[in-house]
Design an enzyme around this catalytic site. Structure first.
Site, mmCIF file in Angstrom:
data_model
loop_
_atom_site.group_PDB
_atom_site.id
_atom_site.type_symbol
_atom_site.label_atom_id
_atom_site.label_comp_id
_atom_site.label_asym_id
_atom_site.label_seq_id
_atom_site.Cartn_x
_atom_site.Cartn_y
_atom_site.Cartn_z
ATOM 1 C CE LYS A 116 -10.183 -7.781 -6.755
ATOM 2 N NZ LYS A 116 -9.203 -7.133 -7.626
HETATM 3 P P1 NAD Z 1 -4.141 -1.154 0.111
HETATM 4 O O1 NAD Z 1 -4.887 -1.892 1.139
HETATM 5 O O2 NAD Z 1 -2.669 -1.326 0.029
HETATM 6 O O3 NAD Z 1 -4.448 0.428 0.245
HETATM 7 C C1 NAD Z 1 -5.749 0.915 0.238
HETATM 8 C C2 NAD Z 1 -5.710 2.407 0.558
HETATM 9 O O4 NAD Z 1 -7.041 2.922 0.371
HETATM 10 C C3 NAD Z 1 -5.323 2.720 2.008
HETATM 11 O O5 NAD Z 1 -4.549 3.896 2.041
HETATM 12 C C4 NAD Z 1 -6.674 2.973 2.673
HETATM 13 O O6 NAD Z 1 -6.583 3.800 3.822
HETATM 14 C C5 NAD Z 1 -7.412 3.657 1.539
HETATM 15 N N1 NAD Z 1 -8.868 3.628 1.697
HETATM 16 C C6 NAD Z 1 -9.651 2.597 2.098
HETATM 17 N N2 NAD Z 1 -10.937 2.982 2.160
HETATM 18 C C7 NAD Z 1 -10.965 4.283 1.767
HETATM 19 C C8 NAD Z 1 -11.994 5.230 1.630
HETATM 20 N N3 NAD Z 1 -13.268 4.922 1.900
HETATM 21 N N4 NAD Z 1 -11.669 6.487 1.210
HETATM 22 C C9 NAD Z 1 -10.386 6.818 0.951
HETATM 23 N N5 NAD Z 1 -9.362 5.945 1.064
HETATM 24 C C10 NAD Z 1 -9.655 4.688 1.460
HETATM 25 O O7 NAD Z 1 -4.827 -1.546 -1.299
HETATM 26 P P2 NAD Z 1 -4.180 -1.529 -2.751
HETATM 27 O O8 NAD Z 1 -3.630 -2.878 -3.008
HETATM 28 O O9 NAD Z 1 -3.344 -0.327 -2.922
HETATM 29 O O10 NAD Z 1 -5.481 -1.400 -3.667
HETATM 30 C C11 NAD Z 1 -6.091 -0.140 -3.935
HETATM 31 C C12 NAD Z 1 -6.989 -0.263 -5.158
HETATM 32 O O11 NAD Z 1 -6.208 -0.683 -6.278
HETATM 33 C C13 NAD Z 1 -8.122 -1.269 -5.041
HETATM 34 O O12 NAD Z 1 -9.249 -0.795 -5.750
HETATM 35 C C14 NAD Z 1 -7.567 -2.499 -5.743
HETATM 36 O O13 NAD Z 1 -8.582 -3.346 -6.237
HETATM 37 C C15 NAD Z 1 -6.789 -1.843 -6.865
HETATM 38 N N6 NAD Z 1 -5.737 -2.681 -7.425
HETATM 39 C C16 NAD Z 1 -4.755 -3.191 -6.628
HETATM 40 C C17 NAD Z 1 -3.757 -3.963 -7.212
HETATM 41 C C18 NAD Z 1 -2.588 -4.476 -6.418
HETATM 42 O O14 NAD Z 1 -1.661 -5.037 -7.021
HETATM 43 N N7 NAD Z 1 -2.545 -4.321 -5.105
HETATM 44 C C19 NAD Z 1 -3.801 -4.273 -8.593
HETATM 45 C C20 NAD Z 1 -4.809 -3.706 -9.369
HETATM 46 C C21 NAD Z 1 -5.779 -2.926 -8.772
#
Ligand code: NAD
Length: 431
Positions: A116
């Site tokens: 990561k």
């Molecule tokens: P993203 O950037 O598309 O969205 C993140 C969201 O979280 C946004 O709506 C943002 O406003 C919100 N956010 C940020 N800080 C915040 C806070 N302090 N309180 C409340 N909301 C907050 O990101 P994503 O790709 O959707 O990833 C979200 C989570 O899922 C992360 O933990 C990531 O590691 C995990 N994840 C993502 C993927 C993927 O394919 N994108 C895969 C597995 C896990």
């Protein structure tokens, strides 16, 4: 017999998420009586790369940025894991998230290890062309620390298909012209049309939904009419909500980095997504919704809570407020160990991150295969194959948890660790 020094691996300096993931790891390692030598190996990360790099801003000034890539373990195959652009990115976060990736790819049965990284940055403060130069310069600085058969990044918080396209283009441009196309799978999550695969955009959110559905089937309940709330409405939160709504569940609350909203009669997912596009990426001011205090969000009346933002969100401070019966961890590491103890005492079940959000890395694996083999996969094929892998993982975890009388997180960790233990025992330790 497990000796004391191996049971206490958490250094004082390692607070936060590393302490959390190591405690989860040790609990499972104790349960399976993990070989002590292999426990020593898995307790630490293989490589930790910190890079300070300069980028010219639109106004002509140069700014220095700090980027990270941590490679935890590659016993099962190349390192794999996302790149995050966020102010909270540091070595602790990158290490913990790399470790979770190792367990996630192992549990899913993929030929990958875990990594990561990211950049400590608030991307909202930079223009699109600055973000492009920051991404390209970071990729160049990483050099061959990443590579299609070595370490394969993917999107995470605040990075997306565009970011991956810039990385692929930069990395491929450093190779000789005749060889460039062999390197397209250096990243996954690329745009369809630039080596991306149909369905990767929704694969994490679909997996979150599918694991909830599988859980509901085991409990003989329907998702129709169930009320759910989501923290984080980005890639994962949006797609999970989309599929939950399609199944008849009702979205009643959403929190993002800027605001928290509650609408007891239901929020239409498509409408909220359109609203976000016109409100600088935020759910703020969604029509007819109550704006609520940040700290009141987890206490909202609902059946299911989907954390899909950052780590360490559900803690001893707020776990007792949660009314949901099920937590489906779309985010990585959203529940810390103290928070989880309270949830378990209160009879709240958790579909753990390394299972719940594994649809993303499974979709990435399909994209990697597509590029490697010069193929083009279609959406229906991707979703069908994703479902098959996720169902197998879910059933394995569910059965192990019942058989061994442990929670689903411990079950998922046990299965993931055992697969790596087996590989080490078969191969031995060089020299
Ligand atoms: P993203 O950037 O598309 O969205 C993140 C969201 O979280 C946004 O709506 C943002 O406003 C919100 N956010 C940020 N800080 C915040 C806070 N302090 N309180 C409340 N909301 C907050 O990101 P994503 O790709 O959707 O990833 C979200 C989570 O899922 C992360 O933990 C990531 O590691 C995990 N994840 C993502 C993927 C993927 O394919 N994108 C895969 C597995 C896990």
């Amino acid at each position: 017999m497990i000796t004391k020094d191996i049971q206490l691996p958490v250094k004082k300096s390692e607070s936060g998420m590393v302490a959390n993931v190591l405690e989860q790891f040790n609990k499972a390692a104790n349960h399976i009586d993990l070989n002590p030598n292999i426990r020593r190996i898995l307790n630490v990360t293989n490589n930790e790369i910190i890079i300070h790099f300069p980028v010219k801003m639109d106004n002509g000034n140069v700014e220095i940025f700090t980027g990270y890539r941590v490679q935890h373990n590659n016993a099962l195959g190349p390192y794999k894991g996302g790149l995050r652009y966020h102010e909270t990115v540091d070595i602790d976060a990158a290490k913990a998230l790399a470790m979770w990736m190792t367990w996630k790819t192992s549990l899913a049965g993929l030929p990958y290890g875990g990594a990561k990284g990211g950049i400590k940055i608030n991307p909202k403060l930079y223009s699109q062309s600055e973000l492009e130069r920051i991404t390209r310069r970071f990729t160049y600085a990483l050099g061959d620390n990443i590579g299609p058969e070595h370490d394969i990044p993917a999107p995470d918080v605040n990075t997306n298909a565009q970011t991956m396209a810039w990385i692929a283009d930069t990395y491929m441009s450093t190779k000789s012209p005749a060889e460039r196309s062999r390197y397209q799978h250096v990243v996954t999550g690329k745009p369809v049309g630039s080596g991306g695969i149909e369905g990767r955009d929704r694969s994490t959110g679909y997996g979150v939904f599918l694991t909830i559905k599988l859980w509901a089937e085991k409990r003989n309940v329907s998702l129709k009419g169930k009320r759910f709330i989501v923290q984080g409405f980005g890639n994962v939160g949006y797609w999970a909500s989309h599929f939950m709504e399609q199944e008849g569940a009702i979205l009643v609350g959403v929190q993002d980095a800027f605001a928290s909203i509650y609408k007891p009669d239901g929020i239409e997912v498509k409408q909220l997504n359109a609203h976000i596009e016109n409100h600088e990426g935020s759910v703020n001011l969604f029509p007819d919704a109550f704006a609520i205090e940040k700290d009141d969000f987890f206490g909202l009346e609902c059946d299911i809570l989907i954390p899909a933002a950052l780590g360490n969100q559900i803690t001893a401070e707020n776990a007792h407020l949660i009314k949901a019966k099920l937590i489906a961890e779309g985010a990585n590491g959203p529940t810390n160990v103290e928070g989880e103890r309270i949830l378990i005492e209160n009879g709240i079940e958790i579909i753990p991150d390394i299972l719940c959000n594994s649809g993303g890395v499974i979709g990435s694996y399909f994209e990697w295969l597509q590029n490697r083999n010069g193929e083009l996969w279609h959406m229906d094929e991707v979703i069908l194959k994703l479902e098959k892998v996720l169902k197998e993982s879910f059933n394995k975890v569910y059965e192990y948890a019942n058989k061994e009388n442990v929670d689903m997180r411990t079950a998922a960790f046990c299965l993931a660790i055992q697969r790596i233990e087996k590989a080490y025992i078969q191969r031995g330790i060089f020299p």
